[in-house]
Scaffold this active site. Structure first.
Site, PDB file in Angstrom:
ATOM      1  N   TRP A  72       0.732  -1.148  -0.099  1.00  0.00           N
ATOM      2  CA  TRP A  72      -0.106  -0.049  -0.060  1.00  0.00           C
ATOM      3  C   TRP A  72       0.686   1.219  -0.135  1.00  0.00           C
ATOM      4  O   TRP A  72       0.179   2.410  -0.320  1.00  0.00           O
ATOM      5  CB  TRP A  72      -1.062   0.064   1.215  1.00  0.00           C
ATOM      6  CG  TRP A  72      -2.137  -1.072   1.182  1.00  0.00           C
ATOM      7  CD1 TRP A  72      -2.185  -2.292   1.508  1.00  0.00           C
ATOM      8  CD2 TRP A  72      -3.212  -1.043  -0.037  1.00  0.00           C
ATOM      9  NE1 TRP A  72      -3.347  -3.020   1.100  1.00  0.00           N
ATOM     10  CE2 TRP A  72      -3.751  -2.126   0.183  1.00  0.00           C
ATOM     11  CE3 TRP A  72      -3.785  -0.046  -0.822  1.00  0.00           C
ATOM     12  CZ2 TRP A  72      -4.897  -2.560  -0.631  1.00  0.00           C
ATOM     13  CZ3 TRP A  72      -4.692  -0.320  -1.487  1.00  0.00           C
ATOM     14  CH2 TRP A  72      -5.450  -1.462  -1.544  1.00  0.00           C
ATOM     15  N   GLU A  73       2.048   1.234   0.441  1.00  0.00           N
ATOM     16  CA  GLU A  73       2.985   2.308   0.311  1.00  0.00           C
ATOM     17  C   GLU A  73       3.471   2.574  -1.063  1.00  0.00           C
ATOM     18  O   GLU A  73       3.710   3.669  -1.511  1.00  0.00           O
ATOM     19  CB  GLU A  73       4.269   2.261   1.409  1.00  0.00           C
ATOM     20  CG  GLU A  73       3.737   2.161   2.738  1.00  0.00           C
ATOM     21  CD  GLU A  73       3.397   3.771   3.155  1.00  0.00           C
ATOM     22  OE1 GLU A  73       3.542   4.695   2.440  1.00  0.00           O
ATOM     23  OE2 GLU A  73       2.605   3.614   4.277  1.00  0.00           O
ATOM     24  N   GLY A  74       3.521   1.421  -1.872  1.00  0.00           N
ATOM     25  CA  GLY A  74       4.263   1.678  -3.080  1.00  0.00           C
ATOM     26  C   GLY A  74       5.747   1.738  -3.148  1.00  0.00           C
ATOM     27  O   GLY A  74       6.230   2.227  -2.237  1.00  0.00           O
ATOM     28  N   ARG A 109      -6.875   0.415   1.824  1.00  0.00           N
ATOM     29  CA  ARG A 109      -5.744  -0.174   2.895  1.00  0.00           C
ATOM     30  C   ARG A 109      -6.512  -0.343   4.106  1.00  0.00           C
ATOM     31  O   ARG A 109      -6.274  -1.458   4.422  1.00  0.00           O
ATOM     32  CB  ARG A 109      -4.781   1.210   2.980  1.00  0.00           C
ATOM     33  CG  ARG A 109      -3.546   0.589   3.892  1.00  0.00           C
ATOM     34  CD  ARG A 109      -2.529   1.579   3.948  1.00  0.00           C
ATOM     35  NE  ARG A 109      -1.647   1.208   4.957  1.00  0.00           N
ATOM     36  CZ  ARG A 109      -0.344   1.702   4.986  1.00  0.00           C
ATOM     37  NH1 ARG A 109       0.019   2.480   3.857  1.00  0.00           N
ATOM     38  NH2 ARG A 109       0.736   1.580   5.716  1.00  0.00           N
TER      39      ARG A 109
END
Length: 268
Positions: free
Chosen positions: A120-122, A247
């Site tokens: 989810w942060e990438g 998320r």
């Protein structure tokens, strides 16, 4: 009169010769807990001597994650105290300062949690602003200095070094979360990992004052609390972000995934 003088001398000597250590940094903050996200209770000046009552782990400062609890009842980064030892010099503190944890919770979250955060942060190989303008790199590392100069890995990051950086960052957030929970809260490894992901995303300060933490500390059912409270954390910059909505759903799913491995307050 002579006996009184000897007794007084003995008392003063015990105080005078108590072990103290000099502060090496300029205006070093002493905080309410072992981490930079905790409030400042007082400050020490360079050369000032402090007495250490116990030590614990917390936010890493220049590679040193030990924090010293002083006789003033607050925590200072061991990096700024000249103890003459690269490690613990006294007993570990019975709690992390903000809550009832014994300090024996799992310091590292499970692989499912790390992968969730990374997903989810990438992946960002070189420093650039995130969706609300904050400079980040790797998997959500928020830059502390210009061009992320504090990062010890070479830019552009590979996915491997980015995961290493994430592994360096995550224990800080697990530690502050644990510091806000009391010892009555029972979490398995998936639950602790999901809440660490949330903490990493919203920050320790927001977690500390959250209704989620308050409800857990009151003894409410963890699955109910997570299902009801996590979805509220869906905004960034005042705007609802679909990425945050998704998320939170993923965190709830992980949180509610059954596991027999206890992670808080004690690590199995």
């Amino acid at each position: 009169m002579k006996l009184f003088s000897l007794a007084l001398f003995a008392a003063l000597s015990a105080t005078s010769f108590a072990k103290t250590y000099p502060v090496t940094g300029n205006t070093v903050n002493c905080r309410s807990g072992p981490g930079t996200s905790y409030g400042v209770k007082k400050s020490y000046q360079k050369g000032q001597s402090v007495s250490i009552s116990c030590q614990t782990s917390g936010t890493s400062v220049s590679g040193n994650n030990i924090w010293d609890k002083t006789s003033d009842g607050c925590y200072v980064a061991d990096y700024y105290i000249k103890t003459g030892v690269n490690g613990y010099i006294t007993t570990k503190c019975g709690s992390t300062g903000g809550g009832g944890s014994s300090g024996s919770y799992c310091k590292k979250i499970n692989t499912a949690g790390v992968n969730l955060v990374a997903q989810w942060e990438g992946f960002v190989p070189s420093p650039k602003p995130d969706p609300i303008g904050l400079p980040t790199v790797g998997y959500g590392h928020l830059c502390q200095k210009k061009n992320c100069a504090e990062v010890k890995y070479k830019f552009p990051l590979s996915q491997t070094t980015a995961k290493q950086l994430l592994s360096d960052d995550l224990p800080k957030y697990t530690a502050c979360l644990a510091g806000y929970l009391n010892s009555k809260v029972k979490l398995n490894d998936n639950q602790l990992a999901a809440l660490t992901s949330w903490t990493f995303n919203v920050g320790c300060g927001n977690v500390k004052t959250s209704t989620l933490v308050k409800r857990l500390n009151k003894g409410e059912n963890p699955n109910t609390v997570a299902s009801q409270e996590l979805p509220n954390w869906r905004k960034a910059g005042g705007q609802v972000m679909q990425g945050l909505v998704n998320r939170r759903k993923a965190e709830i799913k992980l949180f509610k995934t059954a596991s027999s491995k206890q992670a808080y307050p004690k690590c199995q």
